[in-house]
Scaffold this active site. Structure first.
Site, PDB file in Angstrom:
ATOM      1  N   TYR A 295      29.020   5.167 -50.030  1.00 29.23           N
ATOM      2  CA  TYR A 295      29.205   6.621 -50.038  1.00 29.23           C
ATOM      3  C   TYR A 295      27.947   7.405 -49.653  1.00 29.23           C
ATOM      4  CZ  TYR A 295      33.493   5.264 -52.405  1.00 29.23           C
ATOM      5  OH  TYR A 295      34.714   4.693 -52.703  1.00 29.23           O
TER       6      TYR A 295
ATOM      7  N   ARG B  41      38.799  -0.896 -45.696  1.00 26.89           N
ATOM      8  CA  ARG B  41      38.511  -1.405 -47.042  1.00 26.89           C
ATOM      9  C   ARG B  41      39.716  -2.167 -47.615  1.00 26.89           C
ATOM     10  NH1 ARG B  41      35.836   3.189 -50.443  1.00 26.89           N
ATOM     11  NH2 ARG B  41      35.291   1.368 -51.712  1.00 26.89           N
TER      12      ARG B  41
ATOM     13  N   ARG C 240      26.511   6.479 -56.934  1.00 20.62           N
ATOM     14  CA  ARG C 240      27.635   5.547 -56.960  1.00 20.62           C
ATOM     15  C   ARG C 240      27.735   4.800 -55.630  1.00 20.62           C
ATOM     16  NH1 ARG C 240      33.676   7.538 -55.694  1.00 20.62           N
ATOM     17  NH2 ARG C 240      34.710   5.601 -56.200  1.00 20.62           N
TER      18      ARG C 240
ATOM     19  N   GLU D 249      42.639  16.503 -45.973  1.00 22.10           N
ATOM     20  CA  GLU D 249      42.217  15.415 -46.864  1.00 22.10           C
ATOM     21  C   GLU D 249      40.966  14.753 -46.288  1.00 22.10           C
ATOM     22  OE1 GLU D 249      45.372  12.550 -47.193  1.00 22.10           O
ATOM     23  OE2 GLU D 249      44.134  11.090 -48.298  1.00 22.10           O
TER      24      GLU D 249
ATOM     25  N   HIS E 195      38.055  11.568 -46.792  1.00 23.70           N
ATOM     26  CA  HIS E 195      37.501  10.378 -47.443  1.00 23.70           C
ATOM     27  C   HIS E 195      36.149  10.111 -46.797  1.00 23.70           C
ATOM     28  CE1 HIS E 195      41.199   9.604 -49.522  1.00 23.70           C
ATOM     29  NE2 HIS E 195      41.819   9.878 -48.386  1.00 23.70           N
TER      30      HIS E 195
ATOM     31  N   PRO F 185      38.082  11.931 -59.011  1.00 25.12           N
ATOM     32  CA  PRO F 185      37.320  11.127 -59.963  1.00 25.12           C
ATOM     33  C   PRO F 185      36.162  10.342 -59.355  1.00 25.12           C
ATOM     34  CG  PRO F 185      39.528  10.227 -59.630  1.00 25.12           C
ATOM     35  CD  PRO F 185      39.505  11.574 -58.983  1.00 25.12           C
ATOM     36  N   ASN F 186      35.087  10.335 -60.110  1.00 16.92           N
ATOM     37  CA  ASN F 186      33.856   9.581 -59.816  1.00 16.92           C
ATOM     38  C   ASN F 186      32.984  10.220 -58.736  1.00 16.92           C
ATOM     39  OD1 ASN F 186      34.444   7.349 -61.679  1.00 16.92           O
ATOM     40  ND2 ASN F 186      36.118   6.916 -60.267  1.00 16.92           N
TER      41      ASN F 186
ATOM     42  N   ASN G 292      39.269  15.747 -51.488  1.00 19.51           N
ATOM     43  CA  ASN G 292      39.022  14.309 -51.535  1.00 19.51           C
ATOM     44  C   ASN G 292      39.578  13.855 -52.886  1.00 19.51           C
ATOM     45  OD1 ASN G 292      38.212  11.678 -51.740  1.00 19.51           O
ATOM     46  ND2 ASN G 292      36.116  12.037 -51.004  1.00 19.51           N
TER      47      ASN G 292
ATOM     48  N   ALA H 238      40.241   8.087 -55.958  1.00 22.64           N
ATOM     49  CA  ALA H 238      41.190   7.022 -56.308  1.00 22.64           C
ATOM     50  C   ALA H 238      42.611   7.545 -56.485  1.00 22.64           C
ATOM     51  CB  ALA H 238      40.732   6.321 -57.577  1.00 22.64           C
TER      52      ALA H 238
HETATM   53  C1  DQA Z   1      37.189   7.815 -51.362  1.00 24.01           C
HETATM   54  C2  DQA Z   1      37.917   6.500 -51.090  1.00 24.01           C
HETATM   55  C3  DQA Z   1      38.769   6.087 -52.282  1.00 24.01           C
HETATM   56  O1  DQA Z   1      39.437   4.864 -52.017  1.00 24.01           O
HETATM   57  C4  DQA Z   1      37.888   5.890 -53.495  1.00 24.01           C
HETATM   58  O2  DQA Z   1      38.684   5.585 -54.633  1.00 24.01           O
HETATM   59  C5  DQA Z   1      36.987   7.041 -53.757  1.00 24.01           C
HETATM   60  C6  DQA Z   1      36.383   7.759 -52.645  1.00 24.01           C
HETATM   61  C7  DQA Z   1      36.215   8.183 -50.218  1.00 24.01           C
HETATM   62  O3  DQA Z   1      35.757   9.322 -50.229  1.00 24.01           O
HETATM   63  O4  DQA Z   1      35.900   7.361 -49.367  1.00 24.01           O
HETATM   64  O5  DQA Z   1      36.665   7.322 -54.913  1.00 24.01           O
HETATM   65  O6  DQA Z   1      38.162   8.846 -51.450  1.00 24.01           O
END
Ligand code: DQA
Length: 156
Positions: free
Chosen positions: A29, A114, A24, A105, A107, A16-17, A80, A83
């Site tokens: 990011y 964080r 964003r 995985e 991020h 998501p997002n 990835n 959230a």
């Molecule tokens: C994320 C880190 C997560 O905590 C966050 O909710 C994201 C992006 C990252 O790529 O750093 O949406 O996965």
């Protein structure tokens, strides 16, 4: 018989997002878009004779369905979970059905620098490797690692 990079794509899943990458919170990011990330993954896979199948969803169930599809159609998974990393037992359980398939995985940000709620990832319980805080370059590392694990499983 495990699938090879020549016969099956690597599934690159973004949660998501991440469709809003580049817009964003660029201070966290960066300015690259999801299309840039997908192009980087394709280029990295191609260097290993492979291809990628890139998908993004804002919906947990859709991600679960795509992981089920990967069980029979893909060579490995780069994910990835965004959230959902911190909340989704359903995505962990889906990944746990992918026996013997490499799962890495990613991020973009360093989740350990964080908020505390980002420090734990359910997906990490299954992932063969976790890359955090390397920016979008982390996706290239993840594709490289899936390629190496697929090759190692073929040989072994
Ligand atoms: C994320 C880190 C997560 O905590 C966050 O909710 C994201 C992006 C990252 O790529 O750093 O949406 O996965």
């Amino acid at each position: 018989m495990p699938r090879t990079l020549a016969t099956a794509p690597i599934l690159v899943l973004n949660g998501p997002n991440l469709n809003l990458l580049g817009q964003r919170q660029p201070e966290i990011y960066g300015s690259d878009t999801l299309a840039d990330v997908e192009a980087l993954c394709a280029k990295t896979a191609a260097a290993h004779g492979g291809t990628v199948d890139c998908r993004q969803s804002n919906h947990e169930g859709e991600i679960v369905d795509w992981i089920h599809e990967a069980r029979t159609s893909h060579a490995g998974i780069v994910i990835n979970p965004a959230a959902y990393s911190h909340t989704s037992v359903a995505i962990l359980d889906a990944l746990n059905t992918c026996d013997g398939m490499p799962v890495i995985e990613v991020h973009i940000s360093n989740i350990h620098h964080r908020e505390e709620f980002r420090h734990h990832s359910y997906v990490s319980h299954r992932a063969d490797g976790v890359i955090a805080g390397c920016g979008v370059q982390g996706y290239a590392f993840a594709v490289e690692r899936v390629a190496a694990l697929v090759a190692a499983r073929q040989e072994g």
